[in-house]
Design a protein around this motif. Sequence first.
Motif, PDB file in Angstrom:
ATOM      1  N   ASP A  14       6.490 -20.970 -11.711  1.00  0.00           N
ATOM      2  CA  ASP A  14       5.286 -21.004 -10.890  1.00  0.00           C
ATOM      3  C   ASP A  14       5.444 -20.161  -9.623  1.00  0.00           C
ATOM      4  O   ASP A  14       4.467 -19.600  -9.126  1.00  0.00           O
ATOM      5  N   ALA A  15       6.659 -20.108  -9.092  1.00  0.00           N
ATOM      6  CA  ALA A  15       6.957 -19.292  -7.914  1.00  0.00           C
ATOM      7  C   ALA A  15       8.307 -18.626  -8.140  1.00  0.00           C
ATOM      8  O   ALA A  15       9.200 -19.221  -8.745  1.00  0.00           O
ATOM      9  N   VAL A  16       8.444 -17.396  -7.658  1.00  0.00           N
ATOM     10  CA  VAL A  16       9.691 -16.650  -7.842  1.00  0.00           C
ATOM     11  C   VAL A  16      10.111 -16.039  -6.510  1.00  0.00           C
ATOM     12  O   VAL A  16       9.293 -15.412  -5.824  1.00  0.00           O
ATOM     13  N   THR A  17      11.373 -16.237  -6.167  1.00  0.00           N
ATOM     14  CA  THR A  17      11.963 -15.599  -4.992  1.00  0.00           C
ATOM     15  C   THR A  17      12.993 -14.587  -5.455  1.00  0.00           C
ATOM     16  O   THR A  17      13.926 -14.937  -6.189  1.00  0.00           O
ATOM     17  N   VAL A  18      12.822 -13.345  -5.061  1.00  0.00           N
ATOM     18  CA  VAL A  18      13.800 -12.297  -5.344  1.00  0.00           C
ATOM     19  C   VAL A  18      14.641 -12.100  -4.085  1.00  0.00           C
ATOM     20  O   VAL A  18      14.118 -11.746  -3.035  1.00  0.00           O
TER      21      VAL A  18
ATOM     22  N   LEU B  82      18.990  -4.006  -9.862  1.00  0.00           N
ATOM     23  CA  LEU B  82      18.803  -4.133 -11.304  1.00  0.00           C
ATOM     24  C   LEU B  82      18.970  -5.582 -11.736  1.00  0.00           C
ATOM     25  O   LEU B  82      18.225  -6.084 -12.580  1.00  0.00           O
ATOM     26  N   ARG B  83      19.956  -6.246 -11.153  1.00  0.00           N
ATOM     27  CA  ARG B  83      20.178  -7.654 -11.510  1.00  0.00           C
ATOM     28  C   ARG B  83      18.975  -8.510 -11.151  1.00  0.00           C
ATOM     29  O   ARG B  83      18.524  -9.342 -11.947  1.00  0.00           O
ATOM     30  N   THR B  84      18.462  -8.328  -9.943  1.00  0.00           N
ATOM     31  CA  THR B  84      17.339  -9.158  -9.522  1.00  0.00           C
ATOM     32  C   THR B  84      16.054  -8.820 -10.275  1.00  0.00           C
ATOM     33  O   THR B  84      15.222  -9.704 -10.501  1.00  0.00           O
ATOM     34  N   THR B  85      15.915  -7.574 -10.695  1.00  0.00           N
ATOM     35  CA  THR B  85      14.738  -7.223 -11.503  1.00  0.00           C
ATOM     36  C   THR B  85      14.775  -7.944 -12.842  1.00  0.00           C
ATOM     37  O   THR B  85      13.766  -8.502 -13.299  1.00  0.00           O
TER      38      THR B  85
END
Length: 595
Positions: A322-326, A307-310
């Motif tokens: 521009d770029a996202v790392t989960v 939930l936090r990373t979402t």
Amino acid sequence: MTLSQTFQSGAGFPPATRERWRELAEEVLRRSGQAAESPEQALASATDDGITIAPLYDPIDLPAVPGLPGLPPYAFGGRRLGAAWEVRQRHEVADPEAVMADLENGVDSLWLAVAPEDLPRVLDGVNLDWISIALDAGGRTREAADALLALAAGRGVPAAALRGCLGADPLGILSRCGTAPHLPQMAELARRCADDLPGMRAVVVDATPYHEAGAGDAEELGCSIATGIAYLRTLTAYGLGVNESFGQLEFRYAATADQFATIAKLRAARVLWARVAEVCGGPPGQLQHAVTSAAMVTRRDAWTNMLRTTLACFAAGVAGADAVTVRPFDDALGLPDGFSRRIARNTSALLVEEARVARVSDPAAGSWYVERRTADLAEVAWQWFQEIEEAGGMADALASGLVAGRIAATRASRSRDIARRKAPIVGVSRFPDLSEAPPARTPTPRTPEGTLPRIRYAQEFEDLRDQVDDRPSRPQVFLAAIGSRVGEHVARASFAADVFHAGGIESITSRPATDPDMIAEEFAASGAVVACLCSSDQMYDEHAATVAEALRKAGAVRIWLAGRGRYDGVDGNLYAGCDVVDVLRTTLADLEVGA
């Protein structure tokens, strides 16, 4: 009645004005016994950076010039309208199967923190001209760059077809690992990129070491701008033009579950860098790589990290990264498995494909709250950047301890709020699960700490929980329910249980009673040595002292009371805002004595 007449009849409500809100808020505050000069003052809060968050925003809170896409102050992101962010997943070990699984299921960018000699194996079967690659080799950056370029040449991939970042970050390595910065090497890589690798950037300004050391958002931003300036000075000194130098920089920021804080931070970062560009005569855009925070994730109730990373991914996407790392939900436990990697990459996929978050450019723009918070954050961050510059620049500020000292103060303040649950951590300090069995993971290879430490917000609570869970049996606290009516004790008993459970301590609640001997007899039978009184203030006034005396005679080594009242025989109080970490440490020490 026509449709227009229906809407007109609905317009009979009084106009919503700040003055009317103040009247209503003042009435509520008076009834609750709170005295303040104004409702705004009484209901305001502050961020870790000291920025005031008001309870109400309206048009007067807008900055003088909110701005439009492509125009000052450049808060808007640079992604093409309707374009999704790059899904950039991190790999810290040489696992070609995991890499291929990511690429076959929605990932279009790799962040490789592996040894240079492992790159051929990690990229086996990968079409190097189809994806972007961000290297993260620390002190071996040039070796990693050489290995990547040699691999491309060996496969016949033109250098001009490569995209991504070589990952040179000398000051970031200093803060992360303590390694002396090698600025000439960074300039050499930038020259190679400018001449032969138009799709590659040589340098990353990584602000996550400051975030992971406990910095506030303004401190993270100020450090990033000071680092960016230091790199611009180096690159231009080694012969690159201003535009070339700007074009070699990529910025990396942490994204947290506080979605509005993250949105404001990424927008403010672009505003700040545009100020630098204006002075230097460079382009105002800032390429941003957002990474879900490593500091916010927990080892306990690790599934809550999904939930936090979402939330963090959503905020980064909305803010125009521009770029996202989960990060995988089990990041704090060790190396991720296939399931956690799948959930991580599907977080972006769901937000892009189903929620269609990327279809709107900067959807938070124009919000009175977001615009004001962006402007305030940028201003505080700029002041911190200027302080760093006055100290001689980022390298000197790191060496002198200025940066470490400033972040340590913020870290200590946040730790106090976490200990008091003013900054609650779900699954750890609030609503913990005593029956959970954390999934087993292989430890992640970590670099040693350098100038700055690396922390997680939940660490203190989780360390206490580990001490308890390592014992052969779970310790217990007796909750003495004082009352003659059904449910009279429930609210405070639930509160007390939540406090003790945060430390892994089990709670046993007695049957409601007002007879001290009956409660003491049940306490003695429980085998507990610590008790907590739970009831209403009225019941405490009538029975707390006598019940405490009976519990003491029955062997209680410490007696807590859920509430703020002081009574004979009571050693301490549990209430909203009390230091829960201190309560747990004290209780665990008492349990050792009682045992």
